[in-house]
Design a protein around this motif. Structure first.
Motif, PDB file in Angstrom:
ATOM      1  N   ASN A  45       7.470  26.691  23.452  1.00  0.00           N
ATOM      2  CA  ASN A  45       7.045  25.522  22.481  1.00  0.00           C
ATOM      3  C   ASN A  45       6.838  26.517  21.112  1.00  0.00           C
ATOM      4  O   ASN A  45       6.264  27.605  21.067  1.00  0.00           O
ATOM      5  CB  ASN A  45       5.796  24.759  22.490  1.00  0.00           C
ATOM      6  CG  ASN A  45       6.452  23.790  23.451  1.00  0.00           C
ATOM      7  OD1 ASN A  45       7.308  23.558  24.024  1.00  0.00           O
ATOM      8  ND2 ASN A  45       5.366  22.599  23.565  1.00  0.00           N
ATOM      9  N   GLN A  46       7.170  25.874  20.031  1.00  0.00           N
ATOM     10  CA  GLN A  46       6.942  26.486  18.774  1.00  0.00           C
ATOM     11  C   GLN A  46       7.803  27.708  18.320  1.00  0.00           C
ATOM     12  O   GLN A  46       7.521  28.230  17.430  1.00  0.00           O
ATOM     13  CB  GLN A  46       5.378  26.871  18.490  1.00  0.00           C
ATOM     14  CG  GLN A  46       4.384  25.887  19.055  1.00  0.00           C
ATOM     15  CD  GLN A  46       4.223  24.615  18.300  1.00  0.00           C
ATOM     16  OE1 GLN A  46       4.549  24.672  17.117  1.00  0.00           O
ATOM     17  NE2 GLN A  46       3.958  23.457  18.648  1.00  0.00           N
ATOM     18  N   LEU A  47       8.582  27.821  19.194  1.00  0.00           N
ATOM     19  CA  LEU A  47       9.703  28.897  18.983  1.00  0.00           C
ATOM     20  C   LEU A  47      10.910  28.257  18.096  1.00  0.00           C
ATOM     21  O   LEU A  47      11.636  29.248  17.554  1.00  0.00           O
ATOM     22  CB  LEU A  47      10.304  29.795  20.093  1.00  0.00           C
ATOM     23  CG  LEU A  47       9.524  30.822  20.736  1.00  0.00           C
ATOM     24  CD1 LEU A  47       9.596  31.357  22.020  1.00  0.00           C
ATOM     25  CD2 LEU A  47       8.765  31.866  19.573  1.00  0.00           C
ATOM     26  N   LEU A  48      11.278  26.944  18.367  1.00  0.00           N
ATOM     27  CA  LEU A  48      12.293  26.633  17.392  1.00  0.00           C
ATOM     28  C   LEU A  48      12.456  26.828  16.083  1.00  0.00           C
ATOM     29  O   LEU A  48      13.425  27.352  15.603  1.00  0.00           O
ATOM     30  CB  LEU A  48      12.287  24.832  17.669  1.00  0.00           C
ATOM     31  CG  LEU A  48      13.493  24.189  16.784  1.00  0.00           C
ATOM     32  CD1 LEU A  48      14.826  24.698  17.630  1.00  0.00           C
ATOM     33  CD2 LEU A  48      13.357  22.908  17.253  1.00  0.00           C
ATOM     34  N   LEU A  49      11.332  26.305  15.346  1.00  0.00           N
ATOM     35  CA  LEU A  49      11.382  26.665  13.961  1.00  0.00           C
ATOM     36  C   LEU A  49      11.684  28.050  13.635  1.00  0.00           C
ATOM     37  O   LEU A  49      12.299  28.294  12.662  1.00  0.00           O
ATOM     38  CB  LEU A  49      10.284  25.860  13.095  1.00  0.00           C
ATOM     39  CG  LEU A  49      10.434  24.332  13.084  1.00  0.00           C
ATOM     40  CD1 LEU A  49       9.397  23.393  12.589  1.00  0.00           C
ATOM     41  CD2 LEU A  49      11.689  23.726  12.462  1.00  0.00           C
ATOM     42  N   PRO A  50      10.849  28.920  14.016  1.00  0.00           N
ATOM     43  CA  PRO A  50      10.799  30.237  13.642  1.00  0.00           C
ATOM     44  C   PRO A  50      12.292  30.784  13.879  1.00  0.00           C
ATOM     45  O   PRO A  50      12.904  31.620  12.978  1.00  0.00           O
ATOM     46  CB  PRO A  50       9.773  30.801  14.532  1.00  0.00           C
ATOM     47  CG  PRO A  50       8.823  30.067  14.817  1.00  0.00           C
ATOM     48  CD  PRO A  50       9.498  28.649  14.917  1.00  0.00           C
TER      49      PRO A  50
END
Ligand SMILES: Nc1ncnc2c1ncn2[C@@H]1O[C@H](COP(=O)(O)OP(=O)(O)OP(=O)(O)O)[C@@H](O)[C@H]1O
Ligand SMILES: Nc1ncnc2c1ncn2[C@@H]1O[C@H](COP(=O)(O)OP(=O)(O)OP(=O)(O)O)[C@@H](O)[C@H]1O
Ligand SMILES: O[C@@H]1[C@H](O)[C@H](O)CO[C@H]1O
Ligand SMILES: [Mg+2]
Ligand SMILES: [Mg+2]
Lengths: 339, 500, 322, 323
Positions: free
Chosen positions: C246-251
């Protein structure tokens, strides 16, 4: 002498065919498809659980749709441009933060009442205008400009709220969620007002038309003398305005604001816009489509609870339904290239 | 009234205009001719304000002016009909005509669409065309769009009191004879109100409508004539540097086709677009299809090119029955397609010449399945010199080439792919006379090598001149077939009779 | 001769533009070193590289999809699913769990591509939806909780956490993947077709490229690399979880764009993404190193993202910046 | 030697729970006069771990860490990195079952949890009592795979088993978020109407979201709500009778005490290796806030900063962690 033969005759056959084509088009009118999906969804859920069409539930659906609708109005204009606005959650949380910190609350002694609402909407409008300026002046893709602004907005609200959840105690603002007019919460009327305003902008103003024109072909719009940069900046400002309204509505509904108040709103809003039939490539669709899209997505969520779908499969079910809804309703004849 | 003084303009260091001086006087039509890439469109864009010159000045009524964008141009009474159409396909006709000039219809911040539609209808009436102003532009034919463009440029008349300058960049290349007459009549009647600049590759048209003619070459004005003082062939010679070939379509080099049948369509049909089409193309044969818009000829070519699937009859390519579902399948059967919309379907404009040439068949430049950039560039360099493509090198993006040179890149691609069947859809649209001639030469050469060619073209002359046989279509059916052996070409009048 | 013309084309291909992202990278490192001396040590740089590995692998995959003009929002769900599969299977089938987990990424990548291409659902929504489906499946396979890779299973993941000749294995894996992706992009048909599809789909179609196949392949690559990233993440954390990535998509997407790849497709590549991923992690770690006020972190990060893109993108090759 | 740095690593500053955690940490740092750094993972495990490693590199290992790992798996690499660098670490809430402080002596000092089963059960029982021991309730769970969410749900189930007259109408997941809880509650009211007599929420964020949905229907105060965390809005709601109860692990204490335990180990004030097992892995004492004690709690914890004896390291140990 060169005889040019392409168009010596365009009558006869082509006229006959265009009548035929017209009929065929009306029968398979894909533009109305999202509406059919919406109606079919309502019918199916009603069959499964008749309490769906109880007025009380319809009011609740309207209430759940108020924030997403207001938000999606703003996003629609950006998507019509062919751009994307990822700053939705950042702008919304800034607006919610401003309204709670300026109106009566439990963290400071401010009591600016409705001025707080205007300030909140102004703050998020300014953020939108700034986004537009950043995007057009630095000439960077909206995807990144708005991603950056998302982080910045979130950072600002975390800082201002000091991480806590601040309660909104101004009764007149809370009335947006708590008081009703003609059976509907005031917030729903506000959302409908936002919708009417968005319709006016889109269908009756130059700005709306220029946004469509830029989405249809930015270079061509520029050749026609459209001030592309100004329109872009205004469109982002307009989007910020709607995000601000949505932020105020959110804070009024939840009676408080924390920095993550908007968590998850972005993707839900984009989904609603696309499900409604607006093309992510720009220039096709509009705020009426988005109204339908928001209703589809909201009713889908409502329906899953009414049908008692287990939370373990809700995500999967929702994913599949969205694919189905878009696949059924996209106007593929117009959208030759799907990106 | 409007003049350019020593205007220079380069793109990424490559000069397009090298000090152009030119004058447009009140109430006259100025013709502007020159080979592809001579700089005509660039000059027009400088006048219209959409390009800013690197050096030199523009004067309007003797006063220097700086035009920063199209709005500045319009404010100075300069309107333009662009070479590549500039209408927004997602908007209606009326919205397009008044795009950027809605203020006159705004009441209390809202646009009065009804008033705009009425005004748009008036504009179209003025130029004598009957087009539904509420229609989406995407639904109009190319020619109709061109008329809308003209109407749009002429709206300046309503807002600007000064004499206007209307720039027409190749407005006739997609117009039919009658539409051209409408256009010319309108230009003549507006001369009291506006001056015109008229760009075209059809020298006879230029001489017919213009008062004076400028000839450009390599970014410079090389000649200026009164139209009454010069003839078409003379102009041609100034422009191209050599005389007009008597055998323009190289009929002397037309060889009889071979026996092998490469395309064999029997009773072919697709939906309600065409039906019962029988068509055989032999190796080395050029078959032209004549017909008006809506006759079904486009669909026939697009079916053979794999863009559409046939629903009736059979199609055999080199003896094997096929049913194409994508252009890829057609390409694998050695079919190459040269589209009329070069910018859209012809080339990947942002890729280089080299990349575009090898795109349809990378095996020519792959070793062990990997692309060999050296070989790819060498191949492109070779084509550049063989086809006289005007380009600084093989790595230049195709969008930077002029139309004629782009067309040659498309041809080079299909020759590289070893296509045995070529579909030419308006192959010379927008090409200058010299470039056209080169394309004809290439087409002849391909035919002599045994390539089967299916041709649709802008003009009947070209169709008849190039083809071995001409097929005429109307309302989705074949109405006539003509043999077109050299020295025995059919009469245009007979062909037209079968078309309408 | 060959090298000469290679060099010439390199120069004419606007090498300066290509050099800007790496220059920005160096400048950022220097800024941090000045603000917090000690940053420029072998140890921190190695740390930086290993911390970038997973982000880069995810970003490399999504680069393929962005180049064809699409977007893949399902990568974090796919990576999480792979971590769950790995954690569930390691005790049962040992090292074979890796190929199975990676295969799951391939399958769901193809599924996304299929939904996008065949059902003509815009990739943004198609992958958002398939991401939801995949997340649900991960939850189901994981039985709704994080799964620890126990002692026995950890023997099979130790190699990922180890070093080879002093270089962390994850760095080597990421480098290898980066090289393969780079060559695939530059030297294979698929790579060339991807660029053509991204830069001009109708023309690519008319040139005989199998556009659906090319697109589905791009999604398959993206899914597969996401799954590889997921397995590495699982090995590093000794566990699989439905929320692991989770939270790795946008980076990851930000890394692609900061590297200078056009979000509209047709321009860019994996090498740029490597630089972009390094820029993202440097800014992140740099902020911790310099000791930026925690409340200001997001604001700084957002501003740096905007500035970085403004510096790195090649505007001359993008028709319209949307 | 240089002074050690105190480091707090939490999920984010955007939820009230962790905001209070941070103020506890700062209060402790002030009491010992050391530098304090807060790291947030923003829900991104990789970032959380990377930031910790960066600080380990920067301080050369001369630091103590009090960490609420973003997710269960994160604890192992965090602990391994600290042990390798020689930093002392305390973890809270999340760690894999097979990761033990004793395996990383002396650096992994302690792990603290609060028995979610107990909290979930406690608030459920209060809720059941306040609706008169019979009737329907709906429950809002946290993020499905989260340990605390799973345990609290188990506690609810245990309470239901003991109270056959209470009917769980539906269990839905609102991912710890008040906005999701708001919409869900509206939908559940449609489905069950008057049958809903009470709402159980796995944390106060969701509980207050549900409360606002009730308020919009004129049901606030009529349908009692319970939650976990003791955030201010929930305490206020307990005071005015809209919440039946909330239970808190006392994040202020968690934020300071985790640092205190680790710091005292670093300063060799005690030797972790010789501590009993229930000092290494233990359940802390949760505080129940109901109408009986809410006024006092409000005075001591909300109106003023709580005072905690930071040297009383083991005062809230309630027993070893079940596995
Ligand atoms: N936007 C551009 N970027 C780079 N080069 C350009 C651009 N526009 C035109 N050029 C180059 O400038 C030169 C002049 O082009 P221009 O379009 O003015 O020619 P033209 O005379 O109108 O040709 P045609 O008859 O084909 O329309 C050509 O070499 C062309 O490649
Ligand atoms: N038309 C195409 N569109 C997209 N991808 C293609 C196409 N042709 C080939 N490829 C890709 O390239 C790889 C090699 O293709 P293939 O095995 O068909 O090559 P080949 O038989 O050597 O080709 P050719 O028919 O050009 O000689 C395939 O795995 C596929 O991924
Ligand atoms: O708010 C949540 C839960 O209430 C739980 O206490 C664990 O993590 C916190 O973030
Ligand atoms: Mg031109
Ligand atoms: Mg031309």
């Amino acid at each position: 002498m060169t005889a040019n033969i392409d168009n010596l005759k365009a009558g006869g056959a082509s006229e006959r065919r265009s009548a035929l084509l017209g009929l065929a088009r009306r029968l398979t009118n894909k533009r109305a498809a999202p509406l059919f999906v919406l109606i079919a969804l309502c019918v199916l859920i009603t069959i499964a659980n008749p309490s769906f069409i109880e007025p009380r539930n319809l009011v609740r659906i309207a209430n759940s749709a108020a924030v997403p609708l207001t938000l999606a109005m703003g996003l629609t204009f950006i998507i019509l441009l062919g751009s994307i606005d990822l700053s939705v959650e950042g702008s919304l949380s800034v607006a919610a933060m401003v309204v709670v910190l300026l109106a009566a609350n439990d963290a400071n002694t401010n009591q600016f009442g409705w001025l707080a609402v205007f300030a909140a909407i102004a703050a998020s409008t300014v953020m939108g205008l700034a986004t537009g300026l950043i995007q057009t002046m630095l000439r960077i893709p909206s995807f990144m400009a708005t991603l950056g602004v998302w982080f910045i907005g979130l950072g600002i609200s975390v800082y201002m709220l000091g991480g806590s959840a601040v309660r909104l105690m101004d009764p007149s603002i809370r009335n947006l969620a708590l008081a009703r007019f003609a059976g509907l919460p005031l917030g729903v009327w506000v959302a409908l007002g936002a919708f009417a305003f968005a319709c006016t902008i889109q269908y009756h103003t130059r700005l709306g038309r220029y946004i469509m024109a830029i989405g249809g072909g930015e270079d061509l719009a520029e050749l026609s003398g459209v001030n592309v940069r100004r329109v872009r900046i205004l469109a982002f400002g307009l989007a910020g305005f709607f995000f601000g309204m949505a932020g105020v509505l959110s804070a009024a509904q939840l009676g408080r604001s924390d920095a993550v108040i908007a968590d998850g709103r972005l993707f839900a809003a984009v989904t609603a816009v696309v499900v409604g039939g607006t093309a992510l490539t720009g220039g096709e669709g509009g705020v009426v489509n988005t109204l339908i899209g928001v209703l589809i997505v909201t009713i889908l969520g409502n329906g899953m609870i009414l049908l008692g779908v287990s939370p373990y499969v809700q995500q999967t079910a929702q994913g599949l339904m969205i694919i189905a809804a878009v696949a059924l309703s996209l106007d593929r004849i117009r959208l030759q290239i799907v990106k | 009234m409007l003049s350019a003084h020593s205007i220079t303009k380069s793109f990424a260091g490559v000069p397009a205009l090298k000090g152009v001086s030119l004058e447009i006087r009140p109430n006259e039509v100025v013709g502007l001719i020159g080979e592809n890439g001579a700089g005509k469109s660039t000059l027009m864009r400088v006048f219209a304000g959409t390009h800013q010159p690197d050096g030199g000045t523009l004067t309007r009524d003797g006063q220097p002016v700086r035009l920063r964008n199209a709005r500045d141009g319009a404010a100075n009474g300069i309107g333009m009909v662009f070479q590549e159409q500039s209408l927004l396909l997602n908007l209606s006709v009326a919205e397009n005509i008044y795009l950027g000039q809605e203020s006159q219809f705004v009441r209390f911040g809202l646009v009065d669409w009804k008033a705009m539609r009425c005004a748009a209808r008036r504009q179209l009436d003025k130029i004598g065309v009957d087009i539904d102003v509420t229609a989406r532009t995407s639904e109009l034919t190319f020619a109709a769009r061109q008329m809308v463009e003209l109407a749009k440029a002429l709206t300046l008349e309503e807002t600007i009191a000064r004499p206007l300058v209307i720039l027409l960049d190749e407005p006739t290349s997609v117009l039919s004879g009658s539409d051209i007459e409408i256009l010319f009549n309108r230009v003549r009647s507006l001369k009291s109100r506006a001056s015109f600049v008229f760009v075209s590759h059809r020298l006879d048209e230029v001489l017919r409508i213009s008062d004076r003619v400028y000839t450009m070459k390599d970014g410079e004005v090389v000649a200026e004539h009164r139209a009454s003082d010069i003839s078409g062939p003379e102009l041609h010679k100034i422009m191209v540097g050599r005389g007009l070939h008597t055998a323009y379509y190289k009929e002397d080099r037309q060889l009889p086709p071979r026996d092998e049948v490469l395309v064999d369509a029997t009773d072919l049909g697709a939906g309600d677009t065409f039906s019962h089409v029988d068509l055989k193309i032999h190796a080395g044969e050029i078959v032209g299809i004549a017909g008006v818009v809506g006759s079904g000829r486009e669909e026939v070519t697009r079916t053979i090119g794999g863009f559409m699937s046939h629903t009736e009859g059979s199609l055999k390519i080199m003896g094997e029955a096929v049913h194409f579902r994508s252009p890829e399948q057609a390409v694998r059967r050695s079919i190459g397609y040269i589209p009329r919309e070069r910018r859209l379907e012809g080339l990947v404009m942002f890729l280089s010449i080299a990349e575009n040439i090898s795109l349809a068949d990378l095996s020519a430049v792959t070793k062990n399945g990997l692309i060999n950039y050296h070989a790819e560039r060498a191949l492109a360099t070779d084509w550049i010199s063989r086809l006289h493509i005007k380009a600084p090198g093989p790595d230049i993006a195709c969008r930077k080439l002029s139309g004629g040179n782009q067309q040659k890149v498309v041809l080079a691609r299909w020759m590289t792919a070893g296509s045995r069947i070529l579909i030419l859809d308006h192959p010379t649209r927008g090409l200058d006379v010299g470039a056209k001639e080169e394309v004809y030469e290439l087409v002849r050469e391909l035919s002599r090598q045994g390539v089967a060619i299916l041709l649709i073209s802008d003009t009947l002359e070209e169709t008849i001149g190039l083809s071995h046989r001409v097929i005429v279509m109307r309302d989705g059916a074949v109405t006539a077939r003509f043999d077109a052996a050299p020295g025995n070409k059919p009469d245009q009048v007979d062909v037209v009779r079968a078309m309408v | 001769m060959k090298t000469y013309s290679d060099i010439r084309s390199f120069m004419s291909a606007g090498w300066l533009q290509g050099a800007i992202p790496p220059i920005l990278l160096v400048v950022l490192i220097l800024i941090i070193e000045i603000a917090a001396p000690g940053f420029l040590s072998g140890e921190t740089l190695m740390l930086l590289l290993s911390n970038t590995a997973v982000l880069f692998i995810l970003a490399a995959g999504v680069t393929f999809v962005i180049l064809i003009g699409g977007i893949d929002l399902s990568i974090q769900a796919v990576a999480s699913l792979a971590s769950v599969i790995l954690a569930q299977l390691l005790p049962r089938i040992g090292l074979w769990a890796f190929p199975v987990a990676i295969l799951s990424g391939l399958v769901f990548g193809i599924l996304s591509g299929y939904v996008h291409v065949r059902l003509k659902v815009p990739s943004f929504v198609a992958t958002l939806a398939t991401g939801g489906v995949v997340a649900g499946i991960a939850l189901w396979i994981a039985d709704g909780r994080a799964i620890t890779i126990e002692e026995g299973g950890r023997a099979n993941t130790a190699w990922i956490n180890g070093t080879v000749a002093g270089i962390p294995a994850v760095v080597l894996i990421a480098t290898l993947i980066g090289l393969v992706a780079f060559f695939a992009m530059r030297y294979t048909r698929f790579g060339r077709y991807s660029l053509a599809v991204g830069a001009g789909e109708p023309a690519a179609l008319a040139a005989g490229i199998n556009v659906p196949r090319t697109k589905i392949t791009a999604f398959a690559v993206s899914g597969m690399l996401a799954a590889i990233a997921g397995t590495i993440l699982a090995a590093r954390l000794s566990s699989g979880s439905p929320n692991l990535a989770n939270q790795l998509l946008l980076p990851a997407i930000a890394a692609v764009i900061v590297g200078g790849t056009a979000i509209t497709g047709g321009l860019g590549g994996v090498a740029r993404t490597a630089v972009g991923a390094l820029i993202i992690s440097i800014v992140r770690i740099g902020m911790t190193f310099v000791g930026i006020n925690i409340f200001a972190e997001n604001v700084v990060f957002g501003s740096v993202l905007i500035l970085a893109v403004a510096i790195t993108i090649d505007r001359s090759k993008i028709a319209i910046i949307k | 030697a240089d002074k050690p740095t105190l480091v707090t690593s939490i999920r984010s500053l955007s939820n009230p729970y962790h905001a209070v955690w941070k103020s506890g940490a700062e209060a402790f740092a002030k009491s010992v006069g050391l530098d304090h750094v807060t790291l947030v993972s923003e829900g991104n495990s990789e970032k959380g771990i990377a930031d910790i490693k960066a600080l380990l590199a920067k301080t050369g290992g001369n630091m103590v860490l009090n960490s609420d790992p973003n997710d269960t798996p994160d604890a192992r690499p965090i602990v391994e990195a600290c042990a390798k660098a020689g930093a002392y670490v305390v973890t809270q809430w999340n760690k894999p079952a097979d990761l033990h402080p004793r395996d990383f002596n002396p650096y992994y000092v302690s792990h603290i949890e609060f028995d979610g089963t107990v909290s979930g059960k406690l608030i459920a029982e209060i809720l059941f009592k306040s609706i008169g021991g019979s009737g329907g309730i709906v429950a809002l769970g946290g993020q499905i795979s989260n340990t605390a969410a799973i345990e609290r749900k188990q506690g609810l189930e245990a309470a239901l088993a003991a109270n056959p007259d209470i009917k769980l109408l539906d269990f839905q997941v609102a991912n710890w978020k008040s906005s999701e809880a708001y919409d869900l509650t509206g939908n559940l009211l449609t489905r069950f109407g008057d049958q809903v007599k009470g709402i159980w929420a796995a944390n106060d964020d969701m509980g207050t979201g549900a409360l606002e949905a009730l308020r919009a229907e004129g049901l606030a105060g009529k349908v009692p709500v319970v939650g976990v965390d003791g955030i201010k809005a929930a305490v206020d709601a307990v005071r005015n009778g809209e919440f039946a109860a909330t239970v808190t692990s006392d994040p202020f204490w968690q934020g300071g005490m985790g640092l205190s335990i680790a710091l005292q180990a670093l300063e060799k004030k005690f030797d972790p290796t010789t501590q009993p097992p229930d000092h290494r892995e233990f359940y802390g004492k949760a505080v129940l806030i109901s109408k009986d004690n809410v006024e006092e709690y409000y005075k001591t914890n909300i109106e003023s900063q709580p005072t905690v004896d930071w040297n009383d390291l083991w005062g809230r140990v309630t027993g070893p962690i079940r596995s």
